[in-house]
Design a protein around this motif. Sequence first.
Motif, PDB file in Angstrom:
ATOM      1  N   ALA A 113       0.839  -1.212   0.000  1.00  0.00           N
ATOM      2  CA  ALA A 113       0.000   0.000   0.000  1.00  0.00           C
ATOM      3  C   ALA A 113       0.869   1.256   0.000  1.00  0.00           C
ATOM      4  N   HIS A 114       1.984   1.226   0.754  1.00  0.00           N
ATOM      5  CA  HIS A 114       2.895   2.380   0.737  1.00  0.00           C
ATOM      6  C   HIS A 114       3.305   2.700  -0.700  1.00  0.00           C
ATOM      7  N   LEU A 115       3.693   1.657  -1.432  1.00  0.00           N
ATOM      8  CA  LEU A 115       4.184   1.894  -2.801  1.00  0.00           C
ATOM      9  C   LEU A 115       3.053   2.289  -3.742  1.00  0.00           C
ATOM     10  N   SER A 134      10.899   2.393   5.229  1.00  0.00           N
ATOM     11  CA  SER A 134      10.048   2.874   6.331  1.00  0.00           C
ATOM     12  C   SER A 134      10.750   2.618   7.658  1.00  0.00           C
ATOM     13  N   GLY A 135       9.981   2.707   8.745  1.00  0.00           N
ATOM     14  CA  GLY A 135      10.581   2.490  10.060  1.00  0.00           C
ATOM     15  C   GLY A 135      10.923   1.030  10.306  1.00  0.00           C
ATOM     16  N   GLY A 136      10.222   0.124   9.652  1.00  0.00           N
ATOM     17  CA  GLY A 136      10.437  -1.300   9.905  1.00  0.00           C
ATOM     18  C   GLY A 136      11.001  -2.070   8.730  1.00  0.00           C
ATOM     19  N   PHE A 164      17.638   6.016  11.241  1.00  0.00           N
ATOM     20  CA  PHE A 164      17.387   7.440  11.534  1.00  0.00           C
ATOM     21  C   PHE A 164      16.909   7.585  12.988  1.00  0.00           C
ATOM     22  N   ASP A 165      15.955   6.732  13.379  1.00  0.00           N
ATOM     23  CA  ASP A 165      15.348   6.879  14.712  1.00  0.00           C
ATOM     24  C   ASP A 165      16.345   6.576  15.832  1.00  0.00           C
ATOM     25  N   LYS A 166      17.167   5.528  15.643  1.00  0.00           N
ATOM     26  CA  LYS A 166      18.088   5.145  16.717  1.00  0.00           C
ATOM     27  C   LYS A 166      19.228   6.148  16.863  1.00  0.00           C
ATOM     28  N   ALA A 177      12.656  10.235  14.767  1.00  0.00           N
ATOM     29  CA  ALA A 177      13.653  11.293  14.591  1.00  0.00           C
ATOM     30  C   ALA A 177      13.893  11.690  13.135  1.00  0.00           C
ATOM     31  N   GLY A 178      13.403  10.869  12.176  1.00  0.00           N
ATOM     32  CA  GLY A 178      13.759  11.091  10.767  1.00  0.00           C
ATOM     33  C   GLY A 178      13.471  12.505  10.277  1.00  0.00           C
ATOM     34  N   LYS A 179      12.289  13.014  10.599  1.00  0.00           N
ATOM     35  CA  LYS A 179      11.896  14.322  10.068  1.00  0.00           C
ATOM     36  C   LYS A 179      12.809  15.440  10.590  1.00  0.00           C
ATOM     37  N   LEU A 181      15.857  15.095  11.855  1.00  0.00           N
ATOM     38  CA  LEU A 181      17.203  14.894  11.321  1.00  0.00           C
ATOM     39  C   LEU A 181      17.302  15.432   9.891  1.00  0.00           C
ATOM     40  N   ASP A 182      16.257  15.226   9.119  1.00  0.00           N
ATOM     41  CA  ASP A 182      16.184  15.728   7.738  1.00  0.00           C
ATOM     42  C   ASP A 182      16.287  17.268   7.746  1.00  0.00           C
ATOM     43  N   GLN A 183      15.534  17.903   8.654  1.00  0.00           N
ATOM     44  CA  GLN A 183      15.555  19.374   8.705  1.00  0.00           C
ATOM     45  C   GLN A 183      16.938  19.888   9.106  1.00  0.00           C
ATOM     46  N   GLY A 275       7.131   5.106   1.479  1.00  0.00           N
ATOM     47  CA  GLY A 275       7.384   4.807   2.898  1.00  0.00           C
ATOM     48  C   GLY A 275       7.846   6.071   3.603  1.00  0.00           C
ATOM     49  N   GLY A 276       7.844   6.041   4.936  1.00  0.00           N
ATOM     50  CA  GLY A 276       8.179   7.235   5.716  1.00  0.00           C
ATOM     51  C   GLY A 276       9.491   7.890   5.303  1.00  0.00           C
ATOM     52  N   VAL A 277      10.494   7.089   4.975  1.00  0.00           N
ATOM     53  CA  VAL A 277      11.817   7.640   4.623  1.00  0.00           C
ATOM     54  C   VAL A 277      11.779   8.360   3.266  1.00  0.00           C
ATOM     55  N   ALA A 279       9.890  10.572   2.633  1.00  0.00           N
ATOM     56  CA  ALA A 279       9.622  11.988   2.932  1.00  0.00           C
ATOM     57  C   ALA A 279      10.926  12.779   3.015  1.00  0.00           C
ATOM     58  N   ASN A 280      12.050  12.093   3.030  1.00  0.00           N
ATOM     59  CA  ASN A 280      13.347  12.756   3.240  1.00  0.00           C
ATOM     60  C   ASN A 280      13.780  13.554   2.006  1.00  0.00           C
ATOM     61  N   SER A 281      14.086  14.834   2.219  1.00  0.00           N
ATOM     62  CA  SER A 281      14.338  15.713   1.069  1.00  0.00           C
ATOM     63  C   SER A 281      15.594  15.300   0.299  1.00  0.00           C
ATOM     64  N   THR A 307       4.330   8.806   4.855  1.00  0.00           N
ATOM     65  CA  THR A 307       4.233   8.214   6.193  1.00  0.00           C
ATOM     66  C   THR A 307       2.877   7.501   6.311  1.00  0.00           C
ATOM     67  N   ASP A 308       2.711   6.735   7.394  1.00  0.00           N
ATOM     68  CA  ASP A 308       1.513   5.901   7.515  1.00  0.00           C
ATOM     69  C   ASP A 308       0.226   6.714   7.388  1.00  0.00           C
ATOM     70  N   ASN A 309      -0.691   6.207   6.581  1.00  0.00           N
ATOM     71  CA  ASN A 309      -1.975   6.881   6.364  1.00  0.00           C
ATOM     72  C   ASN A 309      -2.958   5.828   5.864  1.00  0.00           C
TER      73      ASN A 309
HETATM   74  O1  KG4 Z   1       6.116   4.421   6.801  1.00  0.00           O
HETATM   75  P1  KG4 Z   1       6.178   4.944   8.185  1.00  0.00           P
HETATM   76  O2  KG4 Z   1       5.315   6.122   8.545  1.00  0.00           O
HETATM   77  O3  KG4 Z   1       5.862   3.822   9.236  1.00  0.00           O
HETATM   78  C1  KG4 Z   1       6.300   2.511   9.082  1.00  0.00           C
HETATM   79  O4  KG4 Z   1       5.602   1.749   8.369  1.00  0.00           O
HETATM   80  O5  KG4 Z   1       7.368   2.211   9.631  1.00  0.00           O
HETATM   81  O6  KG4 Z   1       7.710   5.296   8.457  1.00  0.00           O
HETATM   82  C2  KG4 Z   1       8.148   5.840   9.658  1.00  0.00           C
HETATM   83  C3  KG4 Z   1       9.630   6.083   9.534  1.00  0.00           C
HETATM   84  C4  KG4 Z   1      10.263   6.510  10.865  1.00  0.00           C
HETATM   85  O7  KG4 Z   1      11.419   5.726  11.053  1.00  0.00           O
HETATM   86  C5  KG4 Z   1      10.601   7.970  10.624  1.00  0.00           C
HETATM   87  O8  KG4 Z   1      11.725   8.427  11.354  1.00  0.00           O
HETATM   88  C6  KG4 Z   1      10.876   7.981   9.136  1.00  0.00           C
HETATM   89  O9  KG4 Z   1       9.903   7.124   8.591  1.00  0.00           O
HETATM   90  N1  KG4 Z   1      10.764   9.318   8.549  1.00  0.00           N
HETATM   91  C7  KG4 Z   1      11.786   9.956   7.947  1.00  0.00           C
HETATM   92  C8  KG4 Z   1      11.295  11.217   7.556  1.00  0.00           C
HETATM   93  N2  KG4 Z   1       9.982  11.301   7.899  1.00  0.00           N
HETATM   94  C9  KG4 Z   1       9.665  10.110   8.508  1.00  0.00           C
HETATM   95  N3  KG4 Z   1      13.058   9.571   7.745  1.00  0.00           N
HETATM   96  C10 KG4 Z   1      13.872  10.444   7.122  1.00  0.00           C
HETATM   97  N4  KG4 Z   1      13.485  11.679   6.723  1.00  0.00           N
HETATM   98  C11 KG4 Z   1      12.211  12.098   6.901  1.00  0.00           C
HETATM   99  N5  KG4 Z   1      11.830  13.317   6.486  1.00  0.00           N
END
Ligand code: KG4
Length: 354
Positions: A113-115, A134-136, A164-166, A177-179, A181-183, A275-277, A279-281, A307-309
């Motif tokens: 679904a993410h893709l 993504s996060g997982g 990113f999170d760890k 932390a990803g968002k 860290l990206d900023q 996936g959440g990552v 979103a990284n610019s 990100t998850d929706n």
């Molecule tokens: O897809 P998602 O919302 O949930 C999972 O299915 O895991 O992804 C969440 C992950 C988290 O690890 C978060 O830190 C990362 O996506 N994330 C980012 C950014 N926005 C969210 N990582 C890097 N840069 C971002 N802008």
Amino acid sequence: MLCLGIESSCDETALALVDDEHVIDSIIASQTDIHALFGGVVPELASREHYRFIGPLFDRLLEHNSINPRDIDLIAVARGPGLLGGLLVGVAFAKALGAALDIPFIGINHLHAHLLAAGIENKLEYPAIGLLASGGHTHIYRIENPWTFILLGTSLDDAAGEAFDKVGKAMGINYPAGKTLDQYAQKGNVKKYPLPRPHLDNQNLDFSFSGLKTAALELLHRENIAVDGAPANGQWQEIFDFCASFNLAIADTLTIKTQRALKANRDVKALWFAGGVAANSMIRKNMEELAAKQDKRLLVPSVAYCTDNASMVAFTGNLLAREGFFHDLSMETIPRGKKIPADMLRKNDNDALA
Ligand code: KG4
Ligand code: ZN
């Protein structure tokens, strides 16, 4: 076809209404503030919050859009992979509502679904290479159609988002932390700190980010870099430079493996990144350059759909239902680490097909 989408695989309870390909509304109750207190998602707390939120969110969604439950034609629910307790809340809700309204329901692979969310704002093109970060999970797929995803590579340890999170947590940045860290990375020098590009000296398309994570944690310790404890003015530049260097190490690693996948699958028409990552610019920019160099179309959802929706779940539900797919009440919920079975049923066919 009006599809209700339900997403409860991690720490967001999300519901959406998608009519054919058009998103009518999408709401999310985020739990990040609760989990931030613990530096990561606490599964038991997550399930309780999903249980608390899902009913009121459903009422609010219908009320806001003046929709009667009887107007809903189909229910799509993320059935895995994810945290089992949270998934069970969503799946039980979907099954009960489907039975009460006497409408079909379909369990959705959260990663697919993410893709497929790349199709909410763009026309999907097949076959494609899809990078899901993504996060997982960090997965590379060859995608033939909405129900055929061939896994070409996967994360052997930490996923990209987890790294990113760890690393962010070690710096004192709130989870996730990803968002942030990206900023910070946008203000830094990517060349300041040398960090490894891991697991590239091989022929496969798998990822391993745990070595990079350890190298980054050691560097933080050695250079005494942390956001905690109100850093002095001068120290912020070090923080920004570290974030930029770390972000580039992840971006390069993802890009190099994706490039290999594209080279090994020259017939594909497009590269999808989600996936959440996604979103990284910096990583989005890297992928744009890669796609342009390889002469492929790049499909990346806008940040809200990375990100998850639940829009991505409902959108996928409609794509699959259009092809005649559905599930019956025996459909199982699949936790992280277990393979999602190919058990969708298809109209006019008693066999599980996909
Ligand atoms: O897809 P998602 O919302 O949930 C999972 O299915 O895991 O992804 C969440 C992950 C988290 O690890 C978060 O830190 C990362 O996506 N994330 C980012 C950014 N926005 C969210 N990582 C890097 N840069 C971002 N802008
Ligand atoms: Zn996700």
